[in-house]
Design a protein around this motif. Structure first.
Motif, PDB file in Angstrom:
ATOM      1  N   THR A  19      59.165  35.663  39.495  1.00 53.74           N
ATOM      2  CA  THR A  19      58.596  36.032  40.783  1.00 53.74           C
ATOM      3  C   THR A  19      58.380  37.532  40.866  1.00 53.74           C
ATOM      4  OG1 THR A  19      59.762  34.198  41.789  1.00 53.74           O
ATOM      5  CG2 THR A  19      58.929  35.859  43.271  1.00 53.74           C
ATOM      6  N   SER A  20      59.346  38.304  40.426  1.00 50.04           N
ATOM      7  CA  SER A  20      59.223  39.755  40.479  1.00 50.04           C
ATOM      8  C   SER A  20      58.059  40.229  39.616  1.00 50.04           C
ATOM      9  CB  SER A  20      60.514  40.416  39.992  1.00 50.04           C
ATOM     10  OG  SER A  20      61.582  40.052  40.817  1.00 50.04           O
ATOM     11  N   HIS A  23      54.631  39.500  41.272  1.00 53.55           N
ATOM     12  CA  HIS A  23      54.258  40.450  42.325  1.00 53.55           C
ATOM     13  C   HIS A  23      53.727  41.747  41.728  1.00 53.55           C
ATOM     14  CE1 HIS A  23      55.398  38.265  45.840  1.00 53.55           C
ATOM     15  NE2 HIS A  23      56.619  38.053  45.381  1.00 53.55           N
ATOM     16  N   SER A  24      54.369  42.256  40.703  1.00 53.81           N
ATOM     17  CA  SER A  24      53.918  43.518  40.130  1.00 53.81           C
ATOM     18  C   SER A  24      52.559  43.359  39.460  1.00 53.81           C
ATOM     19  CB  SER A  24      54.953  44.058  39.144  1.00 53.81           C
ATOM     20  OG  SER A  24      55.108  43.174  38.060  1.00 53.81           O
ATOM     21  N   GLY A  27      49.941  43.303  42.221  1.00 52.97           N
ATOM     22  CA  GLY A  27      49.747  44.653  42.736  1.00 52.97           C
ATOM     23  C   GLY A  27      48.945  45.521  41.785  1.00 52.97           C
ATOM     24  N   HIS A  54      50.188  46.526  49.259  1.00 52.50           N
ATOM     25  CA  HIS A  54      50.559  45.219  48.720  1.00 52.50           C
ATOM     26  C   HIS A  54      51.986  45.236  48.165  1.00 52.50           C
ATOM     27  CE1 HIS A  54      50.435  41.440  46.627  1.00 52.50           C
ATOM     28  NE2 HIS A  54      50.731  42.059  45.506  1.00 52.50           N
ATOM     29  N   ILE A  55      52.312  46.274  47.434  1.00 54.49           N
ATOM     30  CA  ILE A  55      53.656  46.380  46.866  1.00 54.49           C
ATOM     31  C   ILE A  55      54.693  46.516  47.967  1.00 54.49           C
ATOM     32  CG2 ILE A  55      55.149  47.859  45.465  1.00 54.49           C
ATOM     33  CD1 ILE A  55      52.617  48.379  43.713  1.00 54.49           C
ATOM     34  N   LEU A  57      54.496  45.384  51.070  1.00 48.70           N
ATOM     35  CA  LEU A  57      54.644  44.073  51.716  1.00 48.70           C
ATOM     36  C   LEU A  57      55.436  43.104  50.839  1.00 48.70           C
ATOM     37  CD1 LEU A  57      51.116  43.602  53.315  1.00 48.70           C
ATOM     38  CD2 LEU A  57      53.274  44.082  54.494  1.00 48.70           C
ATOM     39  N   ALA A  58      55.219  43.151  49.526  1.00 48.60           N
ATOM     40  CA  ALA A  58      55.969  42.279  48.614  1.00 48.60           C
ATOM     41  C   ALA A  58      57.451  42.616  48.641  1.00 48.60           C
ATOM     42  CB  ALA A  58      55.419  42.406  47.200  1.00 48.60           C
ATOM     43  N   VAL A  59      57.791  43.901  48.692  1.00 51.13           N
ATOM     44  CA  VAL A  59      59.195  44.311  48.740  1.00 51.13           C
ATOM     45  C   VAL A  59      59.827  43.889  50.070  1.00 51.13           C
ATOM     46  CG1 VAL A  59      60.701  46.337  48.858  1.00 51.13           C
ATOM     47  CG2 VAL A  59      58.957  46.194  47.089  1.00 51.13           C
ATOM     48  N   TRP A  61      58.892  41.386  51.978  1.00 52.26           N
ATOM     49  CA  TRP A  61      59.019  39.927  51.953  1.00 52.26           C
ATOM     50  C   TRP A  61      60.210  39.499  51.095  1.00 52.26           C
ATOM     51  CZ3 TRP A  61      57.939  35.836  54.517  1.00 52.26           C
ATOM     52  CH2 TRP A  61      57.974  34.582  53.918  1.00 52.26           C
ATOM     53  N   ALA A  62      60.381  40.118  49.935  1.00 48.99           N
ATOM     54  CA  ALA A  62      61.501  39.768  49.071  1.00 48.99           C
ATOM     55  C   ALA A  62      62.828  40.093  49.748  1.00 48.99           C
ATOM     56  CB  ALA A  62      61.390  40.503  47.736  1.00 48.99           C
TER      57      ALA A  62
END
Length: 104
Positions: A19-20, A23-24, A27, A54-55, A57-59, A61-62
């Motif tokens: 998953t990590s 996301h990267s 991005g 985007h990054i 928001l991903a952080v 959310w995680a």
């Protein structure tokens, strides 16, 4: 399969590593794709800003998922909760498979 020197220390990392990385990668694609139609001399800042958002928001959310799972950890460890989550996951996967098979 990835082998680790210290299996106890690394066992919690393995389930979320895919998953990590996803996301990267996502991005990284944003500035690449948003800069593709640009001509030389055009500013790159909007694409970089979009990737940064985007990054971020991903952080966020995680972190929210981790905090929520931490609050519910005792309930999620129960066998009945695991069975329920397995049923929900199986139903969703089967529904997607049927939808794909029917071509809709």
């Amino acid at each position: 399969m990835i082998t680790h020197d210290h299996p106890r220390r690394n066992r919690d990392f393995r389930p979320d590593s895919g998953t990590s990385h996803a996301h990267s990668r996502a991005g990284g694609w944003i500035p690449l794709l948003s800069c593709a139609p640009w001509r030389s001399g055009t500013a790159v800042a909007p694409g970089v800003l979009l990737a940064g958002v985007h990054i971020l928001l991903a952080v966020i959310w995680a972190c929210a998922l981790i905090a929520f799972a931490h609050v519910l950890r005792d309930r999620l460890r129960r066998p009945s909760a695991r069975r329920c989550l397995d049923r929900i996951t199986g139903t969703v996967i089967a529904a997607f498979g049927i939808r794909l098979a029917l071509g809709q």
